[in-house]
Design a protein around this motif. Structure first.
Motif, PDB file in Angstrom:
ATOM      1  N   THR A  29      38.372   6.632   4.052  1.00 10.96           N
ATOM      2  CA  THR A  29      37.449   6.144   5.075  1.00 10.96           C
ATOM      3  C   THR A  29      37.099   4.700   4.758  1.00 10.96           C
ATOM      4  OG1 THR A  29      36.507   8.358   5.311  1.00 10.96           O
ATOM      5  CG2 THR A  29      35.232   6.529   6.226  1.00 10.96           C
ATOM      6  N   THR A  30      37.318   3.824   5.727  1.00 12.50           N
ATOM      7  CA  THR A  30      36.982   2.410   5.585  1.00 12.50           C
ATOM      8  C   THR A  30      35.840   2.111   6.539  1.00 12.50           C
ATOM      9  OG1 THR A  30      39.293   1.906   5.114  1.00 12.50           O
ATOM     10  CG2 THR A  30      37.878   0.052   5.697  1.00 12.50           C
ATOM     11  N   SER A  31      34.752   1.552   6.005  1.00  9.06           N
ATOM     12  CA  SER A  31      33.597   1.258   6.854  1.00  9.06           C
ATOM     13  C   SER A  31      33.107  -0.167   6.626  1.00  9.06           C
ATOM     14  CB  SER A  31      32.463   2.253   6.575  1.00  9.06           C
ATOM     15  OG  SER A  31      32.068   2.167   5.228  1.00  9.06           O
ATOM     16  N   CYS A  32      32.514  -0.697   7.668  1.00  7.46           N
ATOM     17  CA  CYS A  32      31.878  -2.015   7.596  1.00  7.46           C
ATOM     18  C   CYS A  32      30.386  -1.728   7.519  1.00  7.46           C
ATOM     19  CB  CYS A  32      32.229  -2.842   8.829  1.00  7.46           C
ATOM     20  SG  CYS A  32      31.611  -4.525   8.757  1.00  7.46           S
ATOM     21  N   ASP A  33      29.785  -1.994   6.357  1.00  7.30           N
ATOM     22  CA  ASP A  33      28.466  -1.466   6.047  1.00  7.30           C
ATOM     23  C   ASP A  33      27.293  -2.141   6.752  1.00  7.30           C
ATOM     24  OD1 ASP A  33      29.753   0.292   4.403  1.00  7.30           O
ATOM     25  OD2 ASP A  33      29.383  -0.863   2.590  1.00  7.30           O
ATOM     26  N   ASN A  34      27.349  -3.446   6.952  1.00 12.68           N
ATOM     27  CA  ASN A  34      26.126  -4.093   7.404  1.00 12.68           C
ATOM     28  C   ASN A  34      26.173  -4.618   8.835  1.00 12.68           C
ATOM     29  OD1 ASN A  34      28.025  -5.802   6.321  1.00 12.68           O
ATOM     30  ND2 ASN A  34      26.586  -7.228   5.423  1.00 12.68           N
ATOM     31  N   TYR A  35      27.227  -4.303   9.566  1.00 11.65           N
ATOM     32  CA  TYR A  35      27.298  -4.678  10.977  1.00 11.65           C
ATOM     33  C   TYR A  35      27.985  -3.570  11.743  1.00 11.65           C
ATOM     34  CZ  TYR A  35      25.950  -9.462   9.884  1.00 11.65           C
ATOM     35  OH  TYR A  35      25.252 -10.556   9.474  1.00 11.65           O
ATOM     36  N   THR A  65      35.547   1.591  -3.338  1.00  9.41           N
ATOM     37  CA  THR A  65      35.702   0.165  -3.580  1.00  9.41           C
ATOM     38  C   THR A  65      34.925  -0.578  -2.510  1.00  9.41           C
ATOM     39  OG1 THR A  65      37.908   0.515  -4.458  1.00  9.41           O
ATOM     40  CG2 THR A  65      37.355  -1.731  -3.810  1.00  9.41           C
ATOM     41  N   THR A  66      34.142  -1.565  -2.925  1.00  4.08           N
ATOM     42  CA  THR A  66      33.360  -2.361  -1.989  1.00  4.08           C
ATOM     43  C   THR A  66      33.715  -3.827  -2.173  1.00  4.08           C
ATOM     44  OG1 THR A  66      31.563  -0.763  -2.059  1.00  4.08           O
ATOM     45  CG2 THR A  66      31.017  -2.946  -1.239  1.00  4.08           C
ATOM     46  N   SER A  67      33.873  -4.514  -1.046  1.00  6.11           N
ATOM     47  CA  SER A  67      34.199  -5.936  -1.082  1.00  6.11           C
ATOM     48  C   SER A  67      33.375  -6.653  -0.014  1.00  6.11           C
ATOM     49  CB  SER A  67      35.693  -6.131  -0.812  1.00  6.11           C
ATOM     50  OG  SER A  67      36.014  -7.502  -0.834  1.00  6.11           O
ATOM     51  N   LEU A  71      29.682 -12.472   5.668  1.00 13.13           N
ATOM     52  CA  LEU A  71      28.571 -11.585   6.023  1.00 13.13           C
ATOM     53  C   LEU A  71      28.966 -10.110   6.069  1.00 13.13           C
ATOM     54  CD1 LEU A  71      27.064 -13.735   8.932  1.00 13.13           C
ATOM     55  CD2 LEU A  71      26.243 -13.585   6.574  1.00 13.13           C
ATOM     56  N   TYR A  72      30.243  -9.819   5.874  1.00 13.48           N
ATOM     57  CA  TYR A  72      30.728  -8.461   6.033  1.00 13.48           C
ATOM     58  C   TYR A  72      30.955  -7.785   4.680  1.00 13.48           C
ATOM     59  CZ  TYR A  72      31.571  -9.999  10.773  1.00 13.48           C
ATOM     60  OH  TYR A  72      31.406 -10.496  12.034  1.00 13.48           O
TER      61      TYR A  72
END
Length: 87
Positions: A29-35, A65-67, A71-72
């Motif tokens: 699962t790939t997510s964009c956390d803050n937008y 893994t977080t990158s 801003l993303y």
């Protein structure tokens, strides 16, 4: 009596040498956390067969893994589950 002991020994060796195999599924699962980005979260799955040590390593394996780029913040999470096969 000696033949019985030999027969039991052979059976013990045969059973202990049986491969333990399973079919494993990895879900990523790939997510964009803050937008709220169109197209996220994304999910993919893959299946593979594993035996013995590889089966033990794969069962319930997880990775995160977080990158952050600008801003993303993108997080990729994977989890593997395995279902034993009847050999």
């Amino acid at each position: 009596m000696k033949k019985l002991i030999i027969s039991i020994s052979i059976l013990a060796v045969l059973f202990s040498s049986c491969k333990k195999c399973g079919t494993c599924t990895t879900k990523i699962t790939t997510s964009c956390d803050n937008y709220n980005v169109k197209g996220f979260p994304q999910e993919t799955t893959s299946k593979f067969d594993a035996c013995d040590e590889k089966l033990i390593e794969a069962e319930n394996a997880t990775s995160t893994t977080t990158s952050t780029v600008g801003l993303y913040t993108i997080t990729v999470f994977s989890k593997t589950t395995c279902v034993p096969k009847n050999n």
